[in-house]
Every structure is written in structure tokens, then in C-alpha cells.
Design an enzyme around this catalytic site. Structure first.
Site, short mmCIF file in Angstrom:
data_model
loop_
_atom_site.label_atom_id
_atom_site.label_comp_id
_atom_site.label_asym_id
_atom_site.label_seq_id
_atom_site.Cartn_x
_atom_site.Cartn_y
_atom_site.Cartn_z
N HIS A 192 -6.16 -1.02 -0.92
CA HIS A 192 -6.19 -0.72 0.51
C HIS A 192 -6.96 -1.81 1.26
CE1 HIS A 192 -5.33 3.27 -1.20
NE2 HIS A 192 -4.70 3.49 -0.07
N ASP A 262 4.47 0.43 -2.45
CA ASP A 262 3.34 1.11 -1.83
C ASP A 262 3.32 0.69 -0.35
OD1 ASP A 262 1.06 2.64 -1.52
OD2 ASP A 262 -0.07 1.67 -3.11
#
Length: 481
Positions: A192, A262
Site C-alpha cells: 500500500h 491488486d
């Protein structure tokens, strides 16, 4: 389909806020595959709880938009609902413990039943895809991203449980997503924020991280997510989600379903591939569905331009769009088949969730029989809600609050604790450094989890769970016989 329609069919964006009007218009304009629902998209009632009727209306509007151009297959309406910390839809839907609970309980039927129960509450709201379960094999506290989202540190068990959970979800008409290939549980950087590098050799990856994915592919899972992880043994410096050798490896395992990236708005991608630039690269590499581009308009335009310029072969776009359309056509048929499980009302799976926690609770250090706290306990740590839930569970179990051994609750990312009884509510790693003589891994903070804890402390129930991964000097498998 036109190139513009095909380019939309491989994009699954996010949006902000609870009003879906702008997103629906974008889906229609760009012919998008559908939408993912994030936490801020969930309509809330006057008490701040999720509004199931409102969520159903939102999903119906987005689904209608995905079919506005006449396509006969359903649009994708997805959500991240793993249980534990990755939960977009809260109460009144059932609250689930962390996925590591399934590894601690060690029961494939339990994982299958839980997957079906979770999905049975999502399907009536209009969801047909859940980005769960994670089949990543955690390496322990050095793993900053997955942790208790991993079902197990044992590759074989992680694969078996992920398959069982996925089969349960599919039986209840929700498509599962196995993630994050080539394995996010053994890297030490959070994707992230930045790009993790996986230094392992192919042989090491085959022996650990890839085993659950091979099991899932062999079981016929419909979707596999690729993670933003650079694997020098496959392609140095390139995120797996954008790497042709990575997709070739996944296909080499026999996978014939939809490969989804993702989220493309994560730091690991945006720092190197800003705007919509990652979309055509991922598509050309072998991705079929591109999740959450930072700017879906830019991503769509970039794909169309890349096809026109030959940077993305037209046949590759055809293949990706066909895979997504085929999967959704199949899902539309199976959802109405006689063997499909019926939907269930919000919150109807509380007993199932409690059963998971009761099967998972692990006595890492302490007595395996009789009461741990015969009459009462004191409580420290945790949140206000944690302490209130524990107090309610203690009352039910016949334990008083205010006198007796000190129970210290350790939440996600919490530190080791002293006192008499240390209890982790997420990953069990803090137990390794806890001075408390009694150490309990609970893997959840639902009311059902606290009921299981109080029952064990009062001597009303056994702690049947086993550590699914090593915790300091306590090896995997530690627990009461």
C-alpha cells in the site's frame, strides 16, 4: 464489441461517497465491468450502521449501469470482506473474526461453512464477488501487511483452507478471489505504501508461497489476484501485477480463470506508474481485470490508445474481455441453479461466527483444563468496545469484573503485555514477548470471540485451537491437546 467496450470490460474502478450516480454514469459512458464498493460507499442508517436496503439499491443501480449497453451478462459488484480488520460492511451484517481463526481451528468443513455463511449475507445485497480469501502464507511478525489475514503459516494448510472457504462462497453465489499471487505473506514491505521485493528463489517460492495457489488452481477457483510485489527471480524491478513472466507462471500452473490485479491506486504502483499508465502495461502482461485505477478515465483512454498503437495486441484485449464476460455469464447461470444456496438476512450468521472463534481460541501457555479465573477478573487494554464486550461475555460465563487475575487485551499492532493473562485479538505475535504466565490467542474481537474467551477462562469450555504459525519460541501447533 468495440475496442472502447472491451477496454471498459477489463476495468473495475472505485468511487467516493455513498451516492452512486456519478459512478453509474461513468460505468455507462466507459462500458466498465462494474464497481468495487469501499467503506465510504456503504449507506448508513441514523445510528451509523450499514443500511442493507440502501446498499441493495446502490448495487442495483451500478449493476443496471453495467448492462446499459446491452451486454447479456451481469456486471461485477465486488467488495473486500475478509473478516477481521478487512471488513467494509459492518453491523447489522455478521461480524467475523480474523481469517487466521480458520488455521487455528484447523477444520476444512468449518472454513467451508463460514465462507458460505459470509457470502449468503452478501449475495442478497447484490454483491457477486468478494475479494477474499487471502491464501498468503505468513512468515510472522516480519510480515507487515497480511498477518492475521493469512489463514496459516503452513503452505499446505493455507491452501486447503482457502479452497474450502472459496467453495463455500461459490455455493452461496459469490465469486471468491484467491490472493495475492505470487504471495504477500513473506515480504517485509507494505505494498500500500511502496514496492516490496521478494528475494526468494523459484524453488523456495514453490515450496512455500506458491503451494496454496497451486491448490486453488487445481480446485478450479475462478479468480486469482496478483500482488504488487517485485520478484527478481521472475522479472527484476517490475511489480508482479504488471509482469508478463508472473502471469505466464500463473497460467503455467493450469489457471484458466480471470487474473485480476491488486488495486492500481496503491503506493507500489502509483509511485512508478502514475495516473492510468499502469493499466495497459498490466493488460499487455496478462491481466484480465484491472482493479481500482487511480483515474479510470485515463486508464480507459490509455488502453484504447495502446491497442491502436499496437502496444497491447488486439487479441490480448479480446482474451481478457472474453474471460471476464465468460466468468460473469457462468456466474449468472450458476446463481440460478437448483443447487445454489439461498441468501440469508443480515446478521443471520452470528452463531456460525461464534463457532469459528470457539474452535480457534488457543491456549498458548497456561492450563488446559479447569477454570483459569475461578470467580472473576480485572480487565485492561483493548478498546472501550473490547472491554464492554468482554464484560458482557464474563457475565454470561459467571465471572465477575473487578477482582481476580488481570486480563490484558492486545489489539492489532499492540505491544506485549504483563498482568496475569495476555490475550491477543488479532495476530498472536505479541504473545512472544508477554510476561503474563497465561497466554491466549483469540484471533478476533466479535462478541462471539469474547464469549469463547470468557467460557475458557471460567472453565466452561476447552481451548481447542492450535497456533497456525510460530510465535516466538512457541512453534506452530502449540495448544492444548
Amino acid at each position: 464489441m468495440s475496442v472502447e467496450q472491451k477496454a471498459g470490460q477489463v476495468l473495475m474502478p472505485l468511487y467516493t461517497g455513498p451516492d452512486p450516480a456519478a459512478q453509474a454514469a461513468t460505468i455507462e459512458r466507459l462500458h466498465l465491468a462494474g464497481s468495487i464498493i469501499m467503506g465510504d460507499n456503504v449507506p448508513l442508517d441514523a445510528n451509523g450502521l450499514a443500511n442493507p436496503a440502501g446498499m441493495t439499491t446502490v448495487n442495483q443501480r451500478l449493476s443496471q449501469a453495467a448492462r446499459a449497453d446491452g451486454r447479456p451478462w451481469p456486471g461485477l459488484i465486488g467488495v473486500d470482506q475478509e473478516g477481521g480488520i478487512v471488513t467494509r460492511l459492518g453491523a447489522p451484517l455478521t461480524e467475523w473474526p480474523t481469517p487466521m481463526s480458520y488455521g487455528a481451528a484447523g477444520s476444512m468443513p468449518l472454513a467451508r461453512d463460514a465462507g458460505a455463511a459470509m457470502a449468503s449475507e452478501l449475495a442478497p445485497l447484490g454483491f457477486n464477488l468478494d475479494f477474499a480469501p487471502s491464501s498468503d502464507v505468513t512468515i510472522g511478525p516480519a510480515d507487515p501487511t497480511i498477518g492475521a489475514r493469512s489463514m496459516s503459516g503452513n503452505p499446505e494448510q493455507a491452501g486447503q483452507l482457502a479452497v474450502a472457504f472459496s467453495q463455500g462462497m461459490q455455493a452461496a453465489n459469490v465469486l471468491p478471489v484467491i490472493k495475492h499471487f505470487p504471495g504477500h505473506g513473506s515480504v517485509t514491505v507494505d505494498s500500500h505504501q511502496a514496492l516490496p521485493v521478494q528475494p526468494a528463489s523459484i524453488a523456495d517460492l514453490e515450496a512455500r508461497d506458491w503451494k496454496p495457489f497451486r491448490a486453488a488452481v487445481a480446485a478450479g477457483v475462478p479468480i486469482v489476484m496478483t500482488g504488487h510485489i517485485a520478484v527478481p527471480a521472475l522479472e527484476p524491478g517490475v511489480p508482479a501485477s504488471l509482469s508478463a513472466p508472473t502471469y505466464a507462471t500463473l497460467r503455467g500452473m493450469g489457471f484458466k480463470g480471470v487474473a485480476v490485479t491488486d488495486a492500481l491506486n496503491m503506493g507500489a504502483i502509483q509511485k512508478q506508474y502514475p495516473g492510468g499508465s499502469a493499466a495497459p502495461i498490466a493488460l499487455a502482461a496478462g491481466a484480465d481485470l484491472l482493479l481500482m485505477p487511480a483515474d479510470v478515465g485515463q486508464a480507459h483512454a490509455a488502453i484504447v490508445a495502446a491497442v491502436a498503437a499496437g502496444r497491447v495486441p488486439a487479441a490480448r484485449l479480446d482474451e481478457a474481455a472474453t474471460r471476464v464476460a465468460t466468468m460473469m455469464t457462468w456466474r449468472g447461470r450458476t446463481a440460478s441453479s437448483p443447487g445454489a444456496l439461498p441468501g440469508a438476512g443480515p446478521g443471520s450468521s452470528g452463531d456460525m461466527s461464534a463457532r469459528v472463534s470457539a474452535g480457534a481460541i488457543t491456549m498458548v501457555s497456561g492450563p488446559c483444563g479447569g477454570p483459569v479465573a475461578p470467580a472473576g477478573v480485572r480487565i485492561a487494554g483493548g478498546s472501550d468496545q473490547d472491554r464492554a464486550r468482554f464484560a458482557a461475555a464474563a457475565a454470561k460465563a459467571g465471572l465477575s469484573i473487578g477482582r481476580g487475575p488481570l486480563v490484558t487485551l492486545i489489539g492489532n499492532g499492540g505491544r506485549p503485555a504483563g498482568g496475569d493473562i495476555a490475550v491477543t485479538l488479532d495476530a498472536p505475535w505479541p504473545l512472544a514477548g508477554s510476561a503474563a504466565p497465561v497466554k491466549v490467542a483469540l484471533y478476533g474481537r466479535s462478541q462471539g470471540a469474547f464469549d469463547a474467551l470468557a467460557a475458557v477462562l471460567a472453565g466452561n469450555a476447552a481451548a481447542p485451537g492450535k497456533l497456525p504459525a510460530a510465535v516466538g519460541s512457541f512453534p506452530a501447533g502449540t495448544g492444548c491437546p
